[in-house]
Design an enzyme around this catalytic site. Structure first.
Site, mmCIF file in Angstrom:
data_model
loop_
_atom_site.group_PDB
_atom_site.id
_atom_site.type_symbol
_atom_site.label_atom_id
_atom_site.label_comp_id
_atom_site.label_asym_id
_atom_site.label_seq_id
_atom_site.Cartn_x
_atom_site.Cartn_y
_atom_site.Cartn_z
ATOM 1 N N SER A 254 0.833 -1.210 0.000
ATOM 2 C CA SER A 254 0.000 0.000 0.000
ATOM 3 C C SER A 254 0.865 1.256 0.000
ATOM 4 O O SER A 254 1.987 1.269 0.508
ATOM 5 C CB SER A 254 -0.911 0.024 1.228
ATOM 6 O OG SER A 254 -1.752 -1.102 1.248
HETATM 7 N N1 SAM Z 1 -1.068 -3.835 3.756
HETATM 8 C C1 SAM Z 1 -0.328 -4.539 2.753
HETATM 9 C C2 SAM Z 1 1.085 -4.070 2.663
HETATM 10 O O1 SAM Z 1 1.450 -3.138 3.367
HETATM 11 O O2 SAM Z 1 1.833 -4.645 1.872
HETATM 12 C C3 SAM Z 1 -0.927 -4.371 1.400
HETATM 13 C C4 SAM Z 1 -2.062 -5.192 1.175
HETATM 14 S S1 SAM Z 1 -2.594 -5.328 -0.489
HETATM 15 C C5 SAM Z 1 -3.181 -3.730 -0.868
HETATM 16 C C6 SAM Z 1 -4.052 -6.307 -0.140
HETATM 17 C C7 SAM Z 1 -3.766 -7.730 0.195
HETATM 18 O O3 SAM Z 1 -4.989 -8.364 0.558
HETATM 19 C C8 SAM Z 1 -3.200 -8.541 -0.964
HETATM 20 O O4 SAM Z 1 -1.980 -9.099 -0.607
HETATM 21 C C9 SAM Z 1 -4.261 -9.617 -1.218
HETATM 22 O O5 SAM Z 1 -3.727 -10.846 -1.637
HETATM 23 C C10 SAM Z 1 -4.903 -9.719 0.150
HETATM 24 N N2 SAM Z 1 -6.248 -10.286 0.156
HETATM 25 C C11 SAM Z 1 -7.277 -10.093 -0.708
HETATM 26 N N3 SAM Z 1 -8.355 -10.805 -0.329
HETATM 27 C C12 SAM Z 1 -8.003 -11.469 0.807
HETATM 28 C C13 SAM Z 1 -8.678 -12.375 1.675
HETATM 29 N N4 SAM Z 1 -9.941 -12.757 1.464
HETATM 30 N N5 SAM Z 1 -8.006 -12.857 2.737
HETATM 31 C C14 SAM Z 1 -6.726 -12.498 2.984
HETATM 32 N N6 SAM Z 1 -6.031 -11.653 2.201
HETATM 33 C C15 SAM Z 1 -6.661 -11.141 1.120
#
Ligand code: SAM
Length: 219
Positions: free
Chosen positions: A69
């Protein structure tokens, strides 16, 4: 990806400038959140080739079609959570693990879940190496992690079509959830406070664009 864990004067200087941008231009006010961003080497989540990108206020690809992010987004969401030392926090979407480190810097006890196995494995290697000890899980976080509930705070770092009911049930009374809700192109940041067993207070804030929350209680 080849990681190198060296934090030299160039990266430290770039990190200070990023904190200044977040404070002065993006109007992040929470001093503890700014200090946490100043403490976590964001370039540790990047291949060395891209270190210059690590301290720009931008999201960046981390593989598997996902992103680390934008620092502003991390600061914005974290600020809304009002973390106190010892808070039990559930994070949905570990991704790189950068946001997880920010929560840990603030003294939270973090339970973080990621659905992409490769990202989960990488975070499980990188975070302890950096000295952080979160509880990491691999699976569908759209259902929360009921086995470890209740939580003081819940943070969703992917865009959801609605606030999953099952997650609300895992919030302590008085607890706060922060979750981006909308369609796949744009979401409103939503905070939900659990006022009582059955009452929740919902506030809609600014617009963001997250990768989608994919799962049983999502897209
Ligand atoms: N906060 C993180 C960072 O600092 O790197 C960034 C997160 S990224 C914007 C969103 C993440 O949510 C992705 O890695 C994606 O694979 C995960 N994601 C999406 N749906 C999900 C779910 N149902 N359960 C767990 N993770 C999920």
């Amino acid at each position: 990806m080849a990681y190198k864990f060296i934090d030299n004067y160039r990266e430290k200087g770039a990190r200070k400038k990023l904190v200044k941008v977040l404070q002065e231009e993006r109007k992040i006010e929470d001093k503890d959140v700014l200090a946490a961003i100043g403490n976590v080497p964001r370039h540790f989540f990047f291949d060395e080739t891209f270190w210059k990108q690590a301290y720009k206020d931008i999201a960046f690809p981390i593989g598997e079609g996902q992103t680390i992010s934008q620092p502003y987004t991390v600061a914005y969401q974290t600020q809304l959570l009002h973390i106190s030392k010892g808070d039990k926090v559930l994070e949905i979407g570990t991704g790189s693990g950068y946001q997880t480190c920010i929560l840990l810097e603030l003294g939270a006890v973090v339970y973080s879940i990621e659905r992409q196995e490769k990202l989960y494995e990488r975070a499980k290697m990188v975070l302890p190496y950096m000295g952080y000890q979160p509880h990491l899980f691999c699976g569908d976080g759209s259902k929360g992690i009921p086995e470890h509930a209740p939580y003081d705070k819940i943070l969703v770092t992917a865009g959801a079509p609605f606030v999953p009911e099952i997650m609300l049930k895992q919030l302590k009374i008085g607890g706060t959830m922060v979750i981006p809700v909308g369609n796949e192109d744009s979401q409103k940041m939503v905070t939900v406070i659990r006022v009582s067993d059955t009452e929740f207070e919902r506030i809609e804030l600014d617009t963001f664009r997250f990768v989608p929350l994919v799962g049983d209680q999502a897209w």
